[in-house]
Scaffold this active site. Structure first.
Site, PDB file in Angstrom:
ATOM      1  N   LEU A  87       0.565  -1.186   0.086  1.00 39.14           N
ATOM      2  CA  LEU A  87       0.310   0.073  -0.210  1.00 39.14           C
ATOM      3  C   LEU A  87       0.761   0.918  -0.279  1.00 39.14           C
ATOM      4  O   LEU A  87       2.082   1.434   0.879  1.00 39.14           O
ATOM      5  CB  LEU A  87      -1.108  -0.018   1.270  1.00 39.14           C
ATOM      6  CG  LEU A  87      -1.790  -1.602   0.819  1.00 39.14           C
ATOM      7  CD1 LEU A  87      -2.712  -0.709   2.798  1.00 39.14           C
ATOM      8  CD2 LEU A  87      -2.654  -0.956   0.519  1.00 39.14           C
ATOM      9  N   ASP A  88      -0.061   2.383  -0.685  1.00 38.69           N
ATOM     10  CA  ASP A  88       1.015   4.079  -0.146  1.00 38.69           C
ATOM     11  C   ASP A  88       0.734   4.608   1.088  1.00 38.69           C
ATOM     12  O   ASP A  88      -0.477   4.061   1.389  1.00 38.69           O
ATOM     13  CB  ASP A  88       1.212   4.372  -1.492  1.00 38.69           C
ATOM     14  CG  ASP A  88      -0.497   4.569  -1.924  1.00 38.69           C
ATOM     15  OD1 ASP A  88      -1.110   4.648  -1.324  1.00 38.69           O
ATOM     16  OD2 ASP A  88      -0.454   4.877  -3.169  1.00 38.69           O
ATOM     17  N   SER A  89       1.280   5.576   1.288  1.00 40.47           N
ATOM     18  CA  SER A  89       0.622   6.605   2.551  1.00 40.47           C
ATOM     19  C   SER A  89      -0.311   6.958   1.855  1.00 40.47           C
ATOM     20  O   SER A  89      -1.116   7.538   2.997  1.00 40.47           O
ATOM     21  CB  SER A  89       1.980   7.893   1.693  1.00 40.47           C
ATOM     22  OG  SER A  89       1.793   8.479   1.053  1.00 40.47           O
TER      23      SER A  89
ATOM     24  N   ARG B  43      -5.790  10.529  -6.162  1.00 43.05           N
ATOM     25  CA  ARG B  43      -4.970   9.275  -6.168  1.00 43.05           C
ATOM     26  C   ARG B  43      -4.686  10.203  -8.002  1.00 43.05           C
ATOM     27  O   ARG B  43      -3.238   9.482  -8.570  1.00 43.05           O
ATOM     28  CB  ARG B  43      -6.237   8.458  -6.874  1.00 43.05           C
ATOM     29  CG  ARG B  43      -6.411   7.582  -6.170  1.00 43.05           C
ATOM     30  CD  ARG B  43      -5.448   6.016  -5.369  1.00 43.05           C
ATOM     31  NE  ARG B  43      -5.405   6.490  -4.675  1.00 43.05           N
ATOM     32  CZ  ARG B  43      -3.669   5.277  -4.040  1.00 43.05           C
ATOM     33  NH1 ARG B  43      -3.104   6.125  -4.230  1.00 43.05           N
ATOM     34  NH2 ARG B  43      -4.640   5.195  -2.372  1.00 43.05           N
TER      35      ARG B  43
END
Lengths: 132, 92
Positions: A87-89, B43
């Site tokens: 996962l990212d931040s 995103r």
């Protein structure tokens, strides 16, 4: 008649005893009083109760498994959000927010930034009295 | 995503504030839309490298946060009397 009344009054009399204000004479009486008052003021609801660690573990793991981008088979209590689960931040922020919703309490930003493994999340939630 | 101007921490803080604000909308549809919109926007901009583009996106996000906060209050004043099906089934 008067004698009977007197006997009745004597029967009804309640013994009054002075309640000692300081139980421990060495201590400051004012401090004792305020300490008791503070204890009483916080009801059970305000203080909250701590959740059982194994219950917290189950619920946290469930929340993480239900997260869209996570492969449920990789989720273990020792998993690191970014290293193990990929996962990212931004995802980490979303997971912490999902945990807030699950346990119905607010995690302060300074603490939320530190939570990057499932174990840390479990530690924080099980040590937080407001978590439901 | 990190830049000299705006730290990752500030961006995470903005993201968290926006997500917290979206929870306050009383209507299910608006709440879910605002959440979806927030996540999509972050995103979309997550690969920005140009510092000026980052700060432009950041200030746009801040402006949107103000709008969201204000609208959450306004909508709460004119909340529909009948909840949507989603809200009535979700509420425990």
């Amino acid at each position: 008649m008067a004698a009977r009344g007197g006997a009745l009054l004597k029967y009804l009399r309640v013994n009054v005893q002075a309640i000692p204000t300081t139980r421990n004479p060495n201590k400051n009486g004012l401090f004792d009083l305020s300490f008791n008052a503070i204890c009483r003021r916080f009801s059970e609801e305000v203080r909250g109760t701590f959740l059982d660690r194994s219950e917290v573990t189950d619920r946290v793991v469930n929340v993480v498994k239900n997260f869209q981008k996570v492969d449920p088979s990789k989720v273990t209590p020792n998993a690191h959000f970014q290293n193990d689960l990929g996962l990212d931040s931004l995802d980490t922020v979303e997971i912490v927010m999902a945990l807030e919703e699950e346990f119905q309490f607010e995690i302060p930003d300074s603490e939320a930034d530190k939570i990057n493994t499932i174990n840390l999340a479990i530690d924080f939630i099980s040590s937080h009295p407001q978590a439901k | 995503m990190a830049s000299a101007g705006i730290s990752k921490g500030e961006i995470r803080y903005l993201y968290r504030s926006l997500l917290r604000t979206t929870r306050q909308f009383c209507d299910y549809n608006i709440r879910e839309y605002a959440k979806r919109r927030t996540i999509d926007a972050f995103r979309q901009n997550q690969n920005l490298t140009d510092p000026s583009a980052i700060s432009a996106a950041y200030s746009d996000g801040k402006a949107q946060l103000d709008v969201a906060k204000r609208q959450a209050v306004v909508y709460s004043l004119y909340a529909p009397k009948i909840k949507t099906v989603m809200d009535s089934t979700i509420s425990r």
